[in-house]
Design a protein around this motif. Structure first.
Motif, PDB file in Angstrom:
ATOM      1  N   ASP A 175       0.837  -1.208   0.000  1.00  0.00           N
ATOM      2  CA  ASP A 175       0.000   0.000   0.000  1.00  0.00           C
ATOM      3  C   ASP A 175       0.871   1.256   0.000  1.00  0.00           C
ATOM      4  O   ASP A 175       2.029   1.206   0.405  1.00  0.00           O
ATOM      5  N   ASP A 176       0.297   2.366  -0.425  1.00  0.00           N
ATOM      6  CA  ASP A 176       0.965   3.679  -0.356  1.00  0.00           C
ATOM      7  C   ASP A 176       2.327   3.669  -1.035  1.00  0.00           C
ATOM      8  O   ASP A 176       3.258   4.351  -0.593  1.00  0.00           O
ATOM      9  N   ASP A 198       0.306   5.450  -4.226  1.00  0.00           N
ATOM     10  CA  ASP A 198      -0.307   6.327  -3.243  1.00  0.00           C
ATOM     11  C   ASP A 198      -1.131   7.424  -3.909  1.00  0.00           C
ATOM     12  O   ASP A 198      -0.796   7.935  -4.960  1.00  0.00           O
TER      13      ASP A 198
HETATM   14 CA    CA Z   1      -3.161   3.562   0.264  1.00  0.00          CA
END
Ligand code: CA
Ligand code: C2E
Ligand code: CA
Ligand code: CA
Length: 275
Positions: A175-176, A198
């Motif tokens: 994630d991100d 992101d």
């Molecule tokens: Ca995210």
């Protein structure tokens, strides 16, 4: 001590958060809130941006507090981590989400966010797989999202957890992506299945052009690692067009819809099926 934003959700001023008495009231409320089932899953659509087809949902936690209103996860997840109750909170939310997801169409996926602290527990994979078995939801349609901060944990434990989940068919997303400081070598040490760019990069995609280059470089990087890409935070048609030009990508964002509770999500699915 609380004010309400325009959307009715509670928000807090920074000095309130540093107020010790307020914090301890909030902590007590959080602890009770877990027991009382005040934490509930919301769902955000994930879309194949080439075809516009729905592929699944990401679960995003919300706290419906009788005292504080609807509180967002950026507020209570760090608190739950500090208080040592993140695992319990997360497991309850996941169990609920797995129940909710049973009424979804076959083939739709469920993604959940996992705190790096949860990856300290050598039994985490076992616990998660047990929740999956109990719910009857196929691991092949289940996904966990973890951030680069998991690289600061014990890598032996983290790798063992991710590997045993992956062996059961669970998808592992980073994630991100683009906001952390890890090297590609570090990233390759873990068995990721896809990268989520992101939203800070995606949101500005429509403007200027500089960010378009950056996003396309990140996409190329992901492809270089052999990983499919998910773009988050798609808010405008311009951002969507710019992403479409980069090829096969999945996406999510306010352009497709805000996160909704289980009931609204189910209603959406039934309306889609009727069309
Ligand atoms: Ca995210
Ligand atoms: P995230 O995983 O990066 O989730 C995306 C966040 O961006 C969500 O905020 C979502 O509502 C928001 N978002 C989605 N599309 C758009 C858009 O087009 N524009 C803008 N401006 N925002 C968009 P949310 O729900 O407040 O969640 C914040 C973070 O809290 C999540 O970031 C995730 O890291 C964390 N989180 C949420 N639920 C859980 C959970 O159950 N466990 C853990 N450990 N973390 C969670
Ligand atoms: Ca996420
Ligand atoms: Ca985030």
């Amino acid at each position: 001590a609380k004010k309400h934003g325009r959307d009715g959700s509670a928000w807090f001023e920074p000095q309130m958060e540093s107020d010790a008495r307020f914090r301890s009231a909030l902590q007590t409320a959080l602890r009770h809130g877990i027991e009382r089932g005040e934490f509930i899953p919301y769902y955000e659509q994930q879309i194949d941006i080439q075809t516009g087809k729905l592929v699944g949902f990401e679960m995003l936690a919300r706290w419906k507090s009788p005292e504080f209103g609807i509180v967002g996860p950026d507020m209570f997840i760090p608190m739950a981590e500090e208080m040592g109750v993140i695992a319990e909170l997360s497991e309850r939310l996941i169990a609920q989400a797995l129940q909710d997801a049973r009424s979804w169409d076959d083939g739709l996926t469920l993604s959940v966010n996992i705190s790096p602290l949860q990856l300290r527990d050598p039994w985490f994979a076992h616990k998660l797989l047990r929740l999956l078995t109990e719910s009857g939801f196929p691991p092949q349609r289940f996904e966990i999202e973890i951030t680069e901060s998991c690289l600061h944990e014990n890598m032996g434990v983290v790798r063992a957890i991710l590997t045993s989940l992956k062996n059961q068919g669970v998808c592992i997303s980073l994630d991100d992506f683009g906001t952390g400081y890890s090297s590609l070598a570090q990233l390759r040490a873990l068995p990721f299945d896809r990268l989520k760019i992101d939203r800070s990069f995606v949101t500005e995609l429509a403007q200027a052009g500089t960010n378009a280059e950056l996003v396309s470089a990140i996409v190329a990087l992901g492809r270089g690692l052999g990983l499919p890409i998910v773009a988050e935070g798609i808010e405008t048609d311009e951002a969507l067009e710019a992403l479409r030009a980069l090829g096969e990508i999945k996406g999510q964002g306010y352009l497709y819809g805000r996160p909704e509770d289980a009931e609204a999500t189910l209603r959406r699915l039934m309306e889609q099926a009727a069309r």
